[in-house]
Design a protein around this motif. Structure first.
Motif, PDB file in Angstrom:
ATOM      1  N   PHE A 482       0.825  -1.204   0.000  1.00 51.64           N
ATOM      2  CA  PHE A 482       0.000   0.000   0.000  1.00 51.64           C
ATOM      3  C   PHE A 482       0.865   1.262   0.000  1.00 51.64           C
ATOM      4  N   LYS A 483       1.976   1.250   0.751  1.00 53.39           N
ATOM      5  CA  LYS A 483       2.802   2.461   0.850  1.00 53.39           C
ATOM      6  C   LYS A 483       3.550   2.761  -0.447  1.00 53.39           C
ATOM      7  N   ASP A 484       3.741   1.732  -1.310  1.00 53.96           N
ATOM      8  CA  ASP A 484       4.426   1.947  -2.591  1.00 53.96           C
ATOM      9  C   ASP A 484       3.463   2.417  -3.677  1.00 53.96           C
ATOM     10  N   PHE A 485       2.344   1.693  -3.837  1.00 54.92           N
ATOM     11  CA  PHE A 485       1.332   2.021  -4.841  1.00 54.92           C
ATOM     12  C   PHE A 485      -0.049   1.837  -4.202  1.00 54.92           C
ATOM     13  N   PRO A 486      -0.633   2.896  -3.627  1.00 53.08           N
ATOM     14  CA  PRO A 486      -1.909   2.737  -2.921  1.00 53.08           C
ATOM     15  C   PRO A 486      -2.997   2.059  -3.759  1.00 53.08           C
ATOM     16  N   GLN A 487      -3.075   2.405  -5.071  1.00 51.72           N
ATOM     17  CA  GLN A 487      -4.155   1.850  -5.893  1.00 51.72           C
ATOM     18  C   GLN A 487      -4.016   0.337  -6.103  1.00 51.72           C
ATOM     19  N   LEU A 488      -2.791  -0.170  -6.005  1.00 50.57           N
ATOM     20  CA  LEU A 488      -2.572  -1.612  -6.177  1.00 50.57           C
ATOM     21  C   LEU A 488      -2.370  -2.302  -4.829  1.00 50.57           C
ATOM     22  N   GLY A 489      -2.523  -1.541  -3.736  1.00 49.04           N
ATOM     23  CA  GLY A 489      -2.262  -2.108  -2.421  1.00 49.04           C
ATOM     24  C   GLY A 489      -3.469  -2.158  -1.512  1.00 49.04           C
ATOM     25  N   ARG A 490      -4.651  -1.763  -2.035  1.00 47.28           N
ATOM     26  CA  ARG A 490      -5.872  -1.825  -1.219  1.00 47.28           C
ATOM     27  C   ARG A 490      -6.860  -2.817  -1.831  1.00 47.28           C
ATOM     28  N   PHE A 491      -7.708  -3.388  -1.015  1.00 45.07           N
ATOM     29  CA  PHE A 491      -8.635  -4.421  -1.511  1.00 45.07           C
ATOM     30  C   PHE A 491      -9.855  -4.534  -0.599  1.00 45.07           C
ATOM     31  N   THR A 492     -10.848  -5.278  -1.074  1.00 44.35           N
ATOM     32  CA  THR A 492     -12.007  -5.620  -0.237  1.00 44.35           C
ATOM     33  C   THR A 492     -12.210  -7.131  -0.307  1.00 44.35           C
ATOM     34  N   LEU A 493     -12.773  -7.688   0.752  1.00 41.40           N
ATOM     35  CA  LEU A 493     -13.145  -9.104   0.777  1.00 41.40           C
ATOM     36  C   LEU A 493     -14.665  -9.185   0.803  1.00 41.40           C
ATOM     37  N   ARG A 494     -15.227  -9.974  -0.124  1.00 40.18           N
ATOM     38  CA  ARG A 494     -16.690 -10.124  -0.194  1.00 40.18           C
ATOM     39  C   ARG A 494     -17.071 -11.595  -0.135  1.00 40.18           C
ATOM     40  N   ASP A 495     -18.241 -11.829   0.449  1.00 43.29           N
ATOM     41  CA  ASP A 495     -18.731 -13.202   0.574  1.00 43.29           C
ATOM     42  C   ASP A 495     -20.250 -13.157   0.649  1.00 43.29           C
ATOM     43  N   GLU A 496     -20.914 -14.027  -0.112  1.00 43.75           N
ATOM     44  CA  GLU A 496     -22.377 -14.126  -0.112  1.00 43.75           C
ATOM     45  C   GLU A 496     -23.047 -12.767  -0.375  1.00 43.75           C
ATOM     46  N   GLY A 497     -22.477 -12.023  -1.319  1.00 46.75           N
ATOM     47  CA  GLY A 497     -23.091 -10.751  -1.720  1.00 46.75           C
ATOM     48  C   GLY A 497     -22.894  -9.617  -0.733  1.00 46.75           C
ATOM     49  N   LYS A 498     -22.031  -9.796   0.271  1.00 51.91           N
ATOM     50  CA  LYS A 498     -21.795  -8.739   1.264  1.00 51.91           C
ATOM     51  C   LYS A 498     -20.310  -8.411   1.344  1.00 51.91           C
ATOM     52  N   THR A 499     -20.009  -7.163   1.697  1.00 55.65           N
ATOM     53  CA  THR A 499     -18.617  -6.777   1.923  1.00 55.65           C
ATOM     54  C   THR A 499     -18.246  -7.168   3.343  1.00 55.65           C
ATOM     55  N   ILE A 500     -17.308  -8.107   3.467  1.00 51.06           N
ATOM     56  CA  ILE A 500     -16.922  -8.649   4.777  1.00 51.06           C
ATOM     57  C   ILE A 500     -15.855  -7.786   5.433  1.00 51.06           C
ATOM     58  N   ALA A 501     -14.850  -7.380   4.647  1.00 51.41           N
ATOM     59  CA  ALA A 501     -13.730  -6.637   5.222  1.00 51.41           C
ATOM     60  C   ALA A 501     -13.068  -5.767   4.166  1.00 51.41           C
ATOM     61  N   ILE A 502     -12.370  -4.736   4.649  1.00 49.04           N
ATOM     62  CA  ILE A 502     -11.539  -3.913   3.771  1.00 49.04           C
ATOM     63  C   ILE A 502     -10.107  -4.002   4.290  1.00 49.04           C
ATOM     64  N   GLY A 503      -9.130  -3.868   3.391  1.00 44.13           N
ATOM     65  CA  GLY A 503      -7.758  -4.047   3.864  1.00 44.13           C
ATOM     66  C   GLY A 503      -6.730  -3.369   2.989  1.00 44.13           C
ATOM     67  N   LYS A 504      -5.498  -3.309   3.507  1.00 45.92           N
ATOM     68  CA  LYS A 504      -4.378  -2.803   2.714  1.00 45.92           C
ATOM     69  C   LYS A 504      -3.182  -3.730   2.926  1.00 45.92           C
ATOM     70  N   ILE A 505      -2.409  -3.917   1.860  1.00 43.09           N
ATOM     71  CA  ILE A 505      -1.292  -4.869   1.880  1.00 43.09           C
ATOM     72  C   ILE A 505      -0.080  -4.224   2.554  1.00 43.09           C
ATOM     73  N   VAL A 506       0.488  -4.930   3.548  1.00 46.64           N
ATOM     74  CA  VAL A 506       1.654  -4.391   4.256  1.00 46.64           C
ATOM     75  C   VAL A 506       2.945  -5.122   3.871  1.00 46.64           C
ATOM     76  N   LYS A 507       2.805  -6.366   3.337  1.00 43.73           N
ATOM     77  CA  LYS A 507       4.008  -7.129   3.006  1.00 43.73           C
ATOM     78  C   LYS A 507       3.682  -8.187   1.953  1.00 43.73           C
ATOM     79  N   LEU A 508       4.563  -8.319   0.952  1.00 45.84           N
ATOM     80  CA  LEU A 508       4.422  -9.389  -0.043  1.00 45.84           C
ATOM     81  C   LEU A 508       5.346 -10.527   0.375  1.00 45.84           C
ATOM     82  N   VAL A 509       4.793 -11.722   0.480  1.00 43.57           N
ATOM     83  CA  VAL A 509       5.546 -12.865   1.013  1.00 43.57           C
ATOM     84  C   VAL A 509       5.873 -13.815  -0.129  1.00 43.57           C
ATOM     85  N   ASP A 510       7.156 -14.234  -0.240  1.00 46.82           N
ATOM     86  CA  ASP A 510       7.460 -15.241  -1.269  1.00 46.82           C
ATOM     87  C   ASP A 510       7.209 -16.633  -0.691  1.00 46.82           C
TER      88      ASP A 510
END
Length: 518
Positions: A482-510
């Protein structure tokens, strides 16, 4: 220093004759020519060594670096001249039947993008179909299904221009079944227009639990829409008649919720009374019928908004929203960072396929030689097949490709869940234009209100809590921190037609690191 760059070689010659030891200084510049070490190597060697320290080639280094920075600056200036009008992507969001498409259609008509004859044709067709009041929305709702039902299904796109800026309208569907389309549009937006119906009963339906007004406002914030114009529409309705009391009532109910969603009412929100159908308050300010409001119109407010900070010379990042075949492979999307040019070599991630840009098309299908970040464009590619590309892939430059991964750590805020979430929970990830199945593999830390991490990992999380988690997708996705490219580092999680959570990526793990931790 600046004077020596202009004529470094010539002024050096007059200085040497001035001092008497000119004969010793003369061979020094010619020293590189003395390749045959047989004759003069033993004698002149000590002299050049003494002469070389006073004459270091220090000025030459800055001279070599200066042209590079000048070249970059010149290129940026050239691109800004070409694209001198700033480009804004505006998303229209709100509950079903709030009047989003009608407002968008009327903007196209008022700014001259749709002529009077075409609008009269839409009006005749709508009247024949028994949908007389819908004709303005037909400028944006182009397919028969949308026109028949009066509901936007896909995120419609149109273009208009004012003397100050260029705009792309992203008309989001209001129905809860089409939220994924709305998310794809919001990921491309710079500013949002939240359309609220002032009609008695309609505002309450949209704002109450289950209505899309709340969810759309929240999702827009998650997708990176920092500023919202809240357009209180249908003020001309017989149940409202430009009543200030009704306008104030809506503001009183709406403001606390918008504040809780993360918007600052003083800096991030602008409230306007308008009528999308009659055009009052859209291009021109509202007249006598609304004497209590003296503020600017909708288009004036858009023009006065603060400019967006663009990374014109950053690495190229263009999430692909759609693709098709038309005399070659064509992709479309919004350039989030950098700039592209015709004949440029690029790469499509995560498959690392190299290809070449053969044509760039702007908003009006005009062919362009270049495009900069913020532009919504279509690009024709050579060297890659249409079936090798999927929405959610990212077009990048070859030197600084986008990261792709299946595992990453993220900060989550749980918005709505039936009971609790534990490790092993599955949902659907929406990040920029990508949609991918995701599994929550580890709960790493719980976060308190101050953002401090818990030492021990939690067993579960519930609604309202914030946490750090590890997520794993079924297929590689193109994301960044998120701190490098905000538009590519934020996301939402949805399930059963509802928004469950919102989040931002803090670390990419290999994968190796993930295996060690497991």
């Amino acid at each position: 220093m600046s004077i020596s760059i202009g004529g470094a070689p010539k002024p050096a010659a007059p200085v040497t004759p001035a001092a008497e030891p000119a004969p010793a200084a003369a061979p020094a510049p010619v020293k590189p020519v003395a390749d045959s070490k047989a004759e003069e190597a033993p004698k002149p060697e000590p002299t050049p060594k003494a002469a070389e320290p006073p004459k270091p080639k220090a000025p030459a280094a800055p001279a070599a670096l200066d042209p590079v920075s000048e070249e970059v600056e010149a290129e940026e200036e050239m691109l800004l001249d070409e694209h001198f009008k700033e480009h804004f992507n505006v998303i229209f969001i709100g509950h079903v039947d709030a009047g989003k498409s009608t407002l968008g259609g009327n903007i196209l008509f008022l700014t001259g993008m749709v002529d009077k004859r075409t609008m009269e044709k839409y009006e005749r067709e709508a009247k024949e179909a028994g949908r007389e009041s819908w004709y303005l929305s037909w400028a944006l709702d182009t397919n028969q299904e949308e026109r028949a039902k009066g509901k936007t299904v896909e995120c419609g796109r149109a273009f208009f221009e004012t003397p100050k800026r260029r705009y792309t309208i992203l008309d989001a569907p209001g129905h809860k079944n089409f939220v994924p389309s709305m998310l794809g549009g919001a990921a491309q937006a710079d500013v949002g227009v939240l359309v609220i119906s002032a009609r008695k009963g309609e505002f309450e339906t949209g704002f109450d639990r289950g209505g899309q007004t709340r969810e759309h406002a929240l999702l827009a914030k998650t997708a990176g829409v920092r500023r919202l114009i809240v357009a209180i529409n249908k003020m001309d309705d017989p149940t409202v008649k430009w009543d200030k009391a009704r306008y104030d009532e809506i503001l009183t109910k709406l403001t606390p919720f918008m504040k809780s969603a993360g918007y600052n009412p003083k800096t991030d929100l602008v409230f306007l009374p308008i009528s999308g159908y009659t055009g009052a308050g859209v291009k021109d300010r509202v007249g006598k019928e609304c004497s209590w409001h003296k503020g600017p119109s909708l288009l004036e407010t858009l023009d006065d908004m603060q400019a967006v900070d663009r990374k014109i010379n950053g690495p190229v990042r263009m999430p692909i929203s759609e693709k098709y075949r038309d005399m070659g492979t064509i992709i479309s999307g919004k350039i989030e960072s950098g700039h592209i040019k015709v004949s440029q070599k690029v790469m499509v991630m995560p498959d690392k396929r190299q290809c070449e840009i053969t044509a760039i098309y702007g908003e009006n299908d005009t062919e362009e030689q270049s495009a900069v970040c913020g532009d919504n464009v279509r690009v024709r590619l050579r060297g890659i097949e249409e079936e090798d590309i999927q929405p959610g892939f990212v077009l990048t430059d070859t030197k600084h490709p986008c990261r792709s991964t299946r595992i990453f750590d993220a900060q989550l805020i749980i918005l709505d869940v039936k009971n609790i979430i534990t490790a092993g929970y599955n949902s659907v990830l929406h990040a920029h234009t990508a949609v991918e199945e995701v599994s929550l593999t580890q709960l790493l830390h719980l976060l308190n209100k101050k953002g401090q991490k818990s030492r021990a990992p939690p067993k579960f999380v519930k609604k309202g809590q914030a946490c750090i988690v590890r997520l794993e997708t079924a297929q590689p996705v193109c994301v960044e921190r998120f701190k490098d490219f905000p538009q590519l580092g934020r996301f939402t999680l949805r399930d059963e037609g509802k928004t469950i959570a919102i989040g931002k990526i803090v670390k990419l793990v290999d994968s190796t690191e993930a295996n060690t931790n497991n």
